[in-house]
Write an enzyme that holds these catalytic residues in place. Sequence first.
Site, PDB file in Angstrom:
ATOM      1  N   HIS A 141       0.820  -1.212   0.000  1.00  0.00           N
ATOM      2  CA  HIS A 141       0.000   0.000   0.000  1.00  0.00           C
ATOM      3  C   HIS A 141       0.843   1.246   0.000  1.00  0.00           C
ATOM      4  O   HIS A 141       0.428   2.288  -0.506  1.00  0.00           O
ATOM      5  CB  HIS A 141      -0.987  -0.019   1.153  1.00  0.00           C
ATOM      6  CG  HIS A 141      -2.209  -0.771   0.786  1.00  0.00           C
ATOM      7  ND1 HIS A 141      -3.151  -0.243  -0.055  1.00  0.00           N
ATOM      8  CD2 HIS A 141      -2.606  -2.021   1.066  1.00  0.00           C
ATOM      9  CE1 HIS A 141      -4.088  -1.135  -0.253  1.00  0.00           C
ATOM     10  NE2 HIS A 141      -3.780  -2.234   0.416  1.00  0.00           N
ATOM     11  N   GLU A 168     -13.415  -7.631 -34.621  1.00  0.00           N
ATOM     12  CA  GLU A 168     -12.837  -6.888 -35.743  1.00  0.00           C
ATOM     13  C   GLU A 168     -13.041  -7.611 -37.076  1.00  0.00           C
ATOM     14  O   GLU A 168     -12.532  -7.198 -38.106  1.00  0.00           O
ATOM     15  CB  GLU A 168     -11.345  -6.612 -35.500  1.00  0.00           C
ATOM     16  CG  GLU A 168     -10.511  -7.843 -35.169  1.00  0.00           C
ATOM     17  CD  GLU A 168      -9.060  -7.503 -34.816  1.00  0.00           C
ATOM     18  OE1 GLU A 168      -8.622  -6.364 -35.044  1.00  0.00           O
ATOM     19  OE2 GLU A 168      -8.363  -8.401 -34.315  1.00  0.00           O
ATOM     20  N   ASP A 221      -9.577  -2.952 -38.417  1.00  0.00           N
ATOM     21  CA  ASP A 221      -9.811  -4.140 -39.232  1.00  0.00           C
ATOM     22  C   ASP A 221     -11.272  -4.296 -39.599  1.00  0.00           C
ATOM     23  O   ASP A 221     -11.600  -4.706 -40.705  1.00  0.00           O
ATOM     24  CB  ASP A 221      -9.321  -5.399 -38.488  1.00  0.00           C
ATOM     25  CG  ASP A 221      -7.829  -5.547 -38.640  1.00  0.00           C
ATOM     26  OD1 ASP A 221      -7.346  -5.451 -39.785  1.00  0.00           O
ATOM     27  OD2 ASP A 221      -7.142  -5.723 -37.621  1.00  0.00           O
ATOM     28  N   CYS A 252     -11.169   0.147 -29.513  1.00  0.00           N
ATOM     29  CA  CYS A 252      -9.747   0.487 -29.432  1.00  0.00           C
ATOM     30  C   CYS A 252      -9.122   0.757 -30.803  1.00  0.00           C
ATOM     31  O   CYS A 252      -7.920   0.893 -30.914  1.00  0.00           O
ATOM     32  CB  CYS A 252      -8.965  -0.596 -28.687  1.00  0.00           C
ATOM     33  SG  CYS A 252      -8.971  -2.189 -29.521  1.00  0.00           S
TER      34      CYS A 252
END
Length: 588
Positions: free
Chosen positions: A198, A438, A462, A509
């Site tokens: 942490h 894609e 694509d 993306c």
Amino acid sequence: MKTFKDIYKKAANKIGGIAAAPGIVIGEVYLFTKEKLEVSKADITDVEEAKKNLYDALLRSKKELTKILSIARDKMGHSRAAIFEAQIMVLDDPVLIENIVKRIEEEKKQPEYIVNDEISKYQKMMYDSNESYMKERANDIEDIKNRIVRNLQKKRWQSKIEHDVVVVSETLTPADTLLLSRNKVKSFVMNHGGLTSHAAIISRSLNIPAVVGTRNATQILKDGQTVIVDGFHGYVIYNPSEKQLKFFEQKRNRLVEIQKELEEFTFKPAITKDGKEIQFFANVDVTGEIDMVKTCGAKGIGLYRSEQILDEMGTFPSENEQYKIYSNLATRVFPDPITIRAFDIGGDKFKFFEYDEPNPFLGLRGIRLLLENPKLFKEQIRAVLRASSNRNIKFMLPMISTIGEIRKSKELITQCMNELRKKKIEFDKDMQIGIMVEVPSAAVMTKEFAAEVDFLSIGTNDLIQYLMAVDRGNDLVADLYQEFSPVVLRTIKMIVDDAKLVNKPVSLCGEMAADTLAMPLLVGLGLEILSISPATIPYAKKIITSFKYEDARKLAEKCLSSCYEDEIEKTIEKFFEKNNIVRTRNII
Ligand code: PEP
Ligand code: MG
């Protein structure tokens, strides 16, 4: 200009560690040591008084922690401050307190001894577990144990440091880290601690560059010595030469410049005028971009094209080489997630195999090539799994066109998990598996494919080429490569709606997400997660904050009813004018 290699490979005056929080700091060492608490096992005569001392110490510890919790919430936000809530819960654990009280009554020993012994038992169980996450949590409990013992002994701990320093210590508890950060500490360097410690997470949250896990920094470094801390790469340079100082000063100045330019939007959430948040992740294509992921306000890496390693190395990396690369990447973005995409080889990308294909884009590309070469695919899967023990890696499959490909890939992943389990190698058994959508067949079957995996990401680069039957790299047909084609919009809409039907997250993306002109439209089509090049993120956030989601939805509706690409583009341009958005297409 000196390169990274010159600076680090040749330097003898450096200490290596884990890059826990990014940034460059040049400063003076402050060696921070804490007095080790001794615990008395002496007998007691007055059990009631001992019990009262215990309850007082518990109350005082709770007061201290509650104060720390409120500072933490202020500085780091609620979710990151939760570690202190968890510590308070330990203090309130009735079973633990009951055990301690019972033992004081039966054994008649000093409460500090019983507290120490009882909490140490919990810790041992956690240390013995095979998971690094549990081991780190055991360190947090050390803090609570010492706090109660210190309060039983009525001792106070001072954390006053007067000037800007680089704090160098064996280890730091989360509370130490937080309290020290109030004293103008510039950076933290620790002997111990992993990425999930942490102290490391808090350093990131507070934007204090840190290097942890150096093993021997406290032995090598001296009080007052000048050091350079590179929280991007995990190095500390001591007694730097003029050349080294100059190199890092330049690097630091450039960072300041970049940050200033982007400051206004970088760390703001991207929220439309009527309150819809869009999450931005970074696409990482070259190693150098990784440093930008944090400084550009991305929520993590949404697409890591692993085939870039082949380009950079010019050869195929071994499982171990890959493991080191993935593990380093995951470490550098931790606690944010990174989506590593399996090698997308073939098409116009890296040619490694001597397959002679007349139509490589329609040939043995992406998952098809990987499934043809399971040994190679399994090496990558194992490397990714081995790097996943901090639980911030997701794995994504490229070029999926059939359900069989998903199932075969999952089978290989299960095999690799079993192999690692046998060797007692740690990995994230719940690592999320996703696919790129894609290829048109995957788009048509979104619902069924999505049911097989944890997440989807639309690859428009694509998808457009396969929907329009147009080579994405061929100038002769470039005018047919239309991201605003109604075919593309309707397909994206279908994928998003179908993924939502089966409750699976879907992101986008492809380059289309980074086209600022496309952004309101994508939001209107229902996308809430976009992954783009990190440098574009602040600009993208600016666009999102300039319109209403409700208007974007209407824009998408209008575009979806059109049959013409140029009409759609004009409709979007009008939307930009109406909302006073400066067109920043391809600004970077
Ligand atoms: C895509 O196809 O949209 C994508 C993101 O993948 P790549 O550009 O690497 O093919
Ligand atoms: Mg693609």
